[in-house]
Write a protein that holds these residues in place. Structure first.
Motif, PDB file in Angstrom:
ATOM      1  N   VAL A  67       0.846  -1.200   0.000  1.00 45.68           N
ATOM      2  CA  VAL A  67       0.000   0.000   0.000  1.00 45.68           C
ATOM      3  C   VAL A  67       0.879   1.247   0.000  1.00 45.68           C
ATOM      4  N   THR A  68       1.943   1.225   0.802  1.00 42.00           N
ATOM      5  CA  THR A  68       2.880   2.354   0.871  1.00 42.00           C
ATOM      6  C   THR A  68       3.480   2.621  -0.506  1.00 42.00           C
ATOM      7  N   PHE A  69       3.954   1.561  -1.156  1.00 50.22           N
ATOM      8  CA  PHE A  69       4.519   1.696  -2.499  1.00 50.22           C
ATOM      9  C   PHE A  69       3.471   2.215  -3.482  1.00 50.22           C
ATOM     10  N   ALA A  70       2.275   1.661  -3.431  1.00 54.05           N
ATOM     11  CA  ALA A  70       1.210   2.052  -4.368  1.00 54.05           C
ATOM     12  C   ALA A  70       0.843   3.521  -4.210  1.00 54.05           C
ATOM     13  N   ILE A  71       0.724   3.986  -2.973  1.00 55.44           N
ATOM     14  CA  ILE A  71       0.398   5.400  -2.751  1.00 55.44           C
ATOM     15  C   ILE A  71       1.522   6.284  -3.272  1.00 55.44           C
ATOM     16  N   GLY A  72       2.762   5.923  -2.963  1.00 61.15           N
ATOM     17  CA  GLY A  72       3.900   6.712  -3.440  1.00 61.15           C
ATOM     18  C   GLY A  72       3.944   6.795  -4.947  1.00 61.15           C
ATOM     19  N   ASP A  73       3.765   5.673  -5.596  1.00 59.74           N
ATOM     20  CA  ASP A  73       3.821   5.642  -7.045  1.00 59.74           C
ATOM     21  C   ASP A  73       2.642   6.386  -7.669  1.00 59.74           C
ATOM     22  N   LEU A  74       1.466   6.197  -7.111  1.00 59.29           N
ATOM     23  CA  LEU A  74       0.274   6.885  -7.620  1.00 59.29           C
ATOM     24  C   LEU A  74       0.421   8.399  -7.522  1.00 59.29           C
ATOM     25  N   VAL A  75       0.798   8.869  -6.345  1.00 67.62           N
ATOM     26  CA  VAL A  75       0.881  10.313  -6.131  1.00 67.62           C
ATOM     27  C   VAL A  75       1.998  10.928  -6.971  1.00 67.62           C
ATOM     28  N   LYS A 113       3.546  14.269 -11.444  1.00 69.50           N
ATOM     29  CA  LYS A 113       4.375  14.377 -12.656  1.00 69.50           C
ATOM     30  C   LYS A 113       3.604  14.934 -13.854  1.00 69.50           C
ATOM     31  N   PRO A 114       2.425  14.420 -14.184  1.00 68.73           N
ATOM     32  CA  PRO A 114       1.709  14.989 -15.335  1.00 68.73           C
ATOM     33  C   PRO A 114       1.248  16.434 -15.103  1.00 68.73           C
ATOM     34  N   THR A 115       1.013  16.781 -13.847  1.00 70.75           N
ATOM     35  CA  THR A 115       0.577  18.138 -13.537  1.00 70.75           C
ATOM     36  C   THR A 115       1.725  19.134 -13.705  1.00 70.75           C
ATOM     37  N   VAL A 116       2.907  18.787 -13.172  1.00 80.44           N
ATOM     38  CA  VAL A 116       4.068  19.684 -13.245  1.00 80.44           C
ATOM     39  C   VAL A 116       4.709  19.621 -14.627  1.00 80.44           C
ATOM     40  N   ALA A 117       4.804  18.426 -15.189  1.00 76.08           N
ATOM     41  CA  ALA A 117       5.334  18.196 -16.541  1.00 76.08           C
ATOM     42  C   ALA A 117       6.746  18.764 -16.749  1.00 76.08           C
ATOM     43  N   GLY A 142       7.893  11.022  -0.089  1.00 78.49           N
ATOM     44  CA  GLY A 142       7.990   9.634   0.354  1.00 78.49           C
ATOM     45  C   GLY A 142       7.998   9.499   1.863  1.00 78.49           C
ATOM     46  N   MET A 143       8.736  10.378   2.540  1.00 84.04           N
ATOM     47  CA  MET A 143       8.763  10.326   4.007  1.00 84.04           C
ATOM     48  C   MET A 143       7.381  10.587   4.587  1.00 84.04           C
ATOM     49  N   LEU A 144       6.660  11.524   3.997  1.00 85.87           N
ATOM     50  CA  LEU A 144       5.303  11.814   4.480  1.00 85.87           C
ATOM     51  C   LEU A 144       4.377  10.610   4.258  1.00 85.87           C
ATOM     52  N   ILE A 145       4.504   9.974   3.113  1.00 86.40           N
ATOM     53  CA  ILE A 145       3.681   8.796   2.818  1.00 86.40           C
ATOM     54  C   ILE A 145       4.046   7.649   3.766  1.00 86.40           C
ATOM     55  N   GLY A 146       5.338   7.413   3.966  1.00 84.31           N
ATOM     56  CA  GLY A 146       5.780   6.370   4.889  1.00 84.31           C
ATOM     57  C   GLY A 146       5.314   6.634   6.308  1.00 84.31           C
ATOM     58  N   LEU A 147       5.330   7.885   6.699  1.00 85.79           N
ATOM     59  CA  LEU A 147       4.841   8.257   8.029  1.00 85.79           C
ATOM     60  C   LEU A 147       3.343   7.994   8.133  1.00 85.79           C
ATOM     61  N   LEU A 148       2.592   8.381   7.110  1.00 83.53           N
ATOM     62  CA  LEU A 148       1.143   8.161   7.091  1.00 83.53           C
ATOM     63  C   LEU A 148       0.809   6.672   7.168  1.00 83.53           C
TER      64      LEU A 148
END
Length: 187
Positions: A66-74, A80-84, A169-175
Motif C-alpha cells: 500500500v505504501t509503495f502504491a500510494i507513493g507511485d500513484l501520487v 508528474k503529469p501536472t508539473v510536466a 515519500g517520508m510523508l507517505i511512509g509516516l502516514l
C-alpha cells in the motif's frame, strides 16, 4: 525567484552528474537505481516478515505494498503529469552536458518516483522494525538516499526532483506507518 531556483538546480545537477564522474560511480550508481539489483533485499524483507511476525507478516507486507502504491500513484500519476518537468537527459539546453549512463526514459522528472517510493518504504519499515532492530534507521535512510542520489548522477533527475520525492515519500511512509500502528492492536 523560480528562475533562480531552477538555475541553482541545474548547476547542482551538473556538479553531481559531471563533476563527480568517475569509473567507480559509473559502475556502481546505475546498479543502485536498478530494481533487479535490490530484488534479494525485497525478498529478504518478505521472508523476514513472515518468519519473524507470522500472521502479522502478511499485514506488514500488505501495508508495504500500500505504501509503495500510494507513493507511485501520487508521484507518477498525479504530480508528474501536472508539473510536466522535462528530465535533464531530455532537456535540449543540456544536450551537450549529459553523460548517457542509462536510458533516459520519456516520462517527466518532478518528483522522482524512485525517491518517493524508496523513502516511503524506508520510513514505513523504520517505524515497523525500529523497536526490534535499531540499525534499520541509518540503513533504511542510506538505502533510500543512495537510490535517490543515483538518479541525479545517471542524469534522469534534478536534485530538487529527488529532494521533493524524498519529502513526499517520508510523508507517505509516516502516514502508512501511523495507519499500521493504529490497526496493529487489532491483529
Amino acid at each position: 525567484m523560480i528562475e533562480s531556483l531552477q538555475q541553482f538546480d541545474v548547476e547542482l545537477f551538473l556538479k553531481i552528474h559531471r563533476g563527480l564522474a568517475n569509473p567507480f560511480f559509473d559502475w556502481l550508481l546505475p546498479l543502485m537505481r536498478n530494481r533487479f539489483f535490490w530484488a534479494p533485499l525485497y525478498l529478504f524483507i518478505i521472508v523476514f516478515s513472515f518468519i519473524e511476525y507470522k500472521k502479522k507478516g502478511w499485514y506488514i507486507i500488505g501495508m508495504l505494498l500500500v505504501t509503495f502504491a500510494i507513493g507511485d500513484l501520487v508521484s507518477s500519476r498525479i504530480i508528474k503529469p501536472t508539473v510536466a518537468r522535462v528530465r535533464p537527459c531530455n532537456e535540449i539546453t543540456l544536450a551537450n552536458d549529459i553523460i548517457h549512463r542509462v536510458p533516459c526514459g520519456s516520462g517527466y522528472s518532478f518528483p522522482s518516483a524512485h525517491a518517493t517510493n524508496h523513502f516511503a518504504i524506508a520510513v514505513f519499515l523504520i517505524f515497523v522494525f525500529y523497536d526490534r532492530w535499531k540499525l534499520i534507521l541509518p540503513i533504511g535512510l542510506f538505502w533510500a538516499f543512495i537510490i535517490s542520489f543515483s538518479q541525479i548522477y545517471v542524469g534522469v533527475h534534478y536534485p530538487i526532483d529527488t529532494m521533493a520525492g524524498a519529502i513526499l515519500g517520508m510523508l507517505i511512509g509516516l502516514l502508512t506507518s501511523k495507519i499500521y500502528k493504529k490497526l496493529q492492536p487489532q491483529l
